[in-house]
Design a protein around this motif. Structure first.
Motif, PDB file in Angstrom:
ATOM      1  N   GLY A  68       0.695  -1.295   0.190  1.00  0.00           N
ATOM      2  CA  GLY A  68       0.026  -0.067   0.307  1.00  0.00           C
ATOM      3  C   GLY A  68       0.625   1.077   0.468  1.00  0.00           C
ATOM      4  N   GLY A  69       2.227   1.315   0.178  1.00  0.00           N
ATOM      5  CA  GLY A  69       2.683   2.589  -0.152  1.00  0.00           C
ATOM      6  C   GLY A  69       2.785   3.232   1.168  1.00  0.00           C
ATOM      7  N   PHE A  70       1.581   2.973   2.053  1.00  0.00           N
ATOM      8  CA  PHE A  70       1.883   3.411   3.784  1.00  0.00           C
ATOM      9  C   PHE A  70       3.046   3.325   4.794  1.00  0.00           C
ATOM     10  N   VAL A  71       3.946   4.245   4.975  1.00  0.00           N
ATOM     11  CA  VAL A  71       4.295   4.231   6.040  1.00  0.00           C
ATOM     12  C   VAL A  71       4.692   5.366   7.804  1.00  0.00           C
ATOM     13  N   PHE A  72       4.154   4.324   8.014  1.00  0.00           N
ATOM     14  CA  PHE A  72       3.753   4.537   9.656  1.00  0.00           C
ATOM     15  C   PHE A  72       3.888   3.908  11.108  1.00  0.00           C
ATOM     16  N   GLY A  73       4.280   4.597  11.962  1.00  0.00           N
ATOM     17  CA  GLY A  73       4.335   3.196  13.346  1.00  0.00           C
ATOM     18  C   GLY A  73       3.338   2.021  13.291  1.00  0.00           C
ATOM     19  N   SER A  76       1.847  -5.137  11.811  1.00  0.00           N
ATOM     20  CA  SER A  76       1.136  -5.386  11.368  1.00  0.00           C
ATOM     21  C   SER A  76      -0.196  -6.095  12.414  1.00  0.00           C
ATOM     22  N   LEU A  77       0.653  -6.064  13.206  1.00  0.00           N
ATOM     23  CA  LEU A  77      -0.403  -6.841  14.232  1.00  0.00           C
ATOM     24  C   LEU A  77      -0.707  -6.521  15.195  1.00  0.00           C
ATOM     25  N   GLU A  79      -1.250  -2.066  17.561  1.00  0.00           N
ATOM     26  CA  GLU A  79      -1.280  -2.149  19.021  1.00  0.00           C
ATOM     27  C   GLU A  79      -1.370  -2.941  19.796  1.00  0.00           C
ATOM     28  N   ARG A  80      -2.802  -2.800  19.818  1.00  0.00           N
ATOM     29  CA  ARG A  80      -2.972  -4.284  21.228  1.00  0.00           C
ATOM     30  C   ARG A  80      -2.709  -5.587  21.374  1.00  0.00           C
ATOM     31  N   GLY A  81      -2.483  -5.729  20.413  1.00  0.00           N
ATOM     32  CA  GLY A  81      -2.031  -7.248  20.093  1.00  0.00           C
ATOM     33  C   GLY A  81      -0.214  -6.673  20.474  1.00  0.00           C
ATOM     34  N   LEU A  82       0.493  -6.103  19.824  1.00  0.00           N
ATOM     35  CA  LEU A  82       2.041  -5.615  20.238  1.00  0.00           C
ATOM     36  C   LEU A  82       1.374  -5.874  21.493  1.00  0.00           C
ATOM     37  N   LEU A  83       1.230  -5.114  22.430  1.00  0.00           N
ATOM     38  CA  LEU A  83       1.330  -4.283  24.184  1.00  0.00           C
ATOM     39  C   LEU A  83       0.985  -5.663  24.479  1.00  0.00           C
ATOM     40  N   ALA A  92       6.030  -0.885  24.309  1.00  0.00           N
ATOM     41  CA  ALA A  92       6.271   0.398  23.831  1.00  0.00           C
ATOM     42  C   ALA A  92       7.507   1.189  23.205  1.00  0.00           C
ATOM     43  N   GLN A  93       8.418  -0.321  23.965  1.00  0.00           N
ATOM     44  CA  GLN A  93      10.281   0.580  22.619  1.00  0.00           C
ATOM     45  C   GLN A  93      10.019  -0.201  21.342  1.00  0.00           C
ATOM     46  N   LEU A  94       8.873  -1.387  21.193  1.00  0.00           N
ATOM     47  CA  LEU A  94       9.354  -1.791  19.921  1.00  0.00           C
ATOM     48  C   LEU A  94       8.197  -1.430  19.169  1.00  0.00           C
ATOM     49  N   TYR A  95       7.878   0.283  20.182  1.00  0.00           N
ATOM     50  CA  TYR A  95       7.037   0.691  18.699  1.00  0.00           C
ATOM     51  C   TYR A  95       7.325   1.483  18.367  1.00  0.00           C
ATOM     52  N   ARG A  96       7.855   2.396  19.711  1.00  0.00           N
ATOM     53  CA  ARG A  96       9.058   3.707  19.540  1.00  0.00           C
ATOM     54  C   ARG A  96       9.840   3.263  18.601  1.00  0.00           C
TER      55      ARG A  96
END
Ligand code: FAD
Length: 183
Positions: A68-73, A76-77, A79-83, A92-96
């Motif tokens: 899709g060409g979207f470059v964002f923080g 694919s998991l 934010e909730r899945g990540l935490l 939060a570190q990984l997100y950063r």
């Protein structure tokens, strides 16, 4: 290469010759997608000169040349899945890291003059549902858990920006951007 697609039809990227014979290198990177190319570039930037990228098809043949060409923080998991998976602190570190990567990509586009049609206008997370709580909760979650401020865009304002009344407002990630992935 299989049949043409939108990305190839509009990219005009060079086709690199197949490896003839053998080559020696300090590091051989297998795969010319985003991961392989950025690894090779990082090695060069750190002074390693003998880097070879081997790609079985053409550079950007996989998902890297047709996304899709979207470059964002984020991942694919989500934010909730990540935490959930990594815990609040580590998550939060990984997100950063992904926000750092975003800046890194932006700097590289500038430094190497990559003509990839980058549009630095942010990205909207549009709400498909007639339920403001979805955006409210996501906005709060991003601020409380990740320290990230996504701006709330009202229904009326977003209808104007998106030229569509289909959506029910949005959250705006101003630092994100869009580019042509294969370019
Ligand atoms: C439809 C879609 C939309 C997406 N949208 C977005 C988006 O908007 N934003 C975003 O950030 N991410 C998006 N993604 C995810 C993103 O595209 C991928 O995470 C990323 O491209 C993965 O890059 P990669 O280098 O790991 O893999 P790939 O791009 O798959 O690269 C792997 C390369 O290795 C080559 N290869 C494999 N085996 C060998 C071998 N044995 N020898 C030599 N070469 C080999 C392949 O040909 C390929 O070119 C999207 C993905 C898809 C599918």
């Amino acid at each position: 290469m299989s049949g043409d697609n939108f990305y190839r039809a509009t990219a005009g990227t060079p086709v690199w010759p197949a490896l003839a014979g053998s080559a020696s290198a300090a590091v051989c990177v297998i795969g010319g997608g985003f991961a392989g190319l950025s690894t090779a570039l990082s090695l060069l930037e750190r002074g390693e000169k003998h880097v070879v990228v081997l790609e079985a098809e053409t550079v950007g043949y996989g998902a890297s040349g047709r996304n899709g060409g979207f470059v964002f923080g984020g991942y694919s998991l989500g934010e909730r899945g990540l935490l959930d998976a990594a815990g609040d602190g580590r998550g939060a570190q990984l997100y950063r890291l992904t926000l750092d990567a975003l800046d890194h990509i932006r700097r590289r586009i500038e430094r190497y003059g990559i003509a990839c049609d980058a549009t630095h206008s942010g990205i909207y997370l549009a709400n498909w549902f007639d339920d403001d709580r979805i955006l409210d909760e996501q906005q709060r979650f991003m601020a409380d858990k990740l320290g990230v401020q996504w701006q709330r865009i009202s229904r009326a304002e977003f209808a104007q920006r998106a030229h569509s009344a289909r959506y029910f407002g949005a959250l705006y990630e101003s630092n994100a951007f869009h580019f042509h992935p294969l370019k």
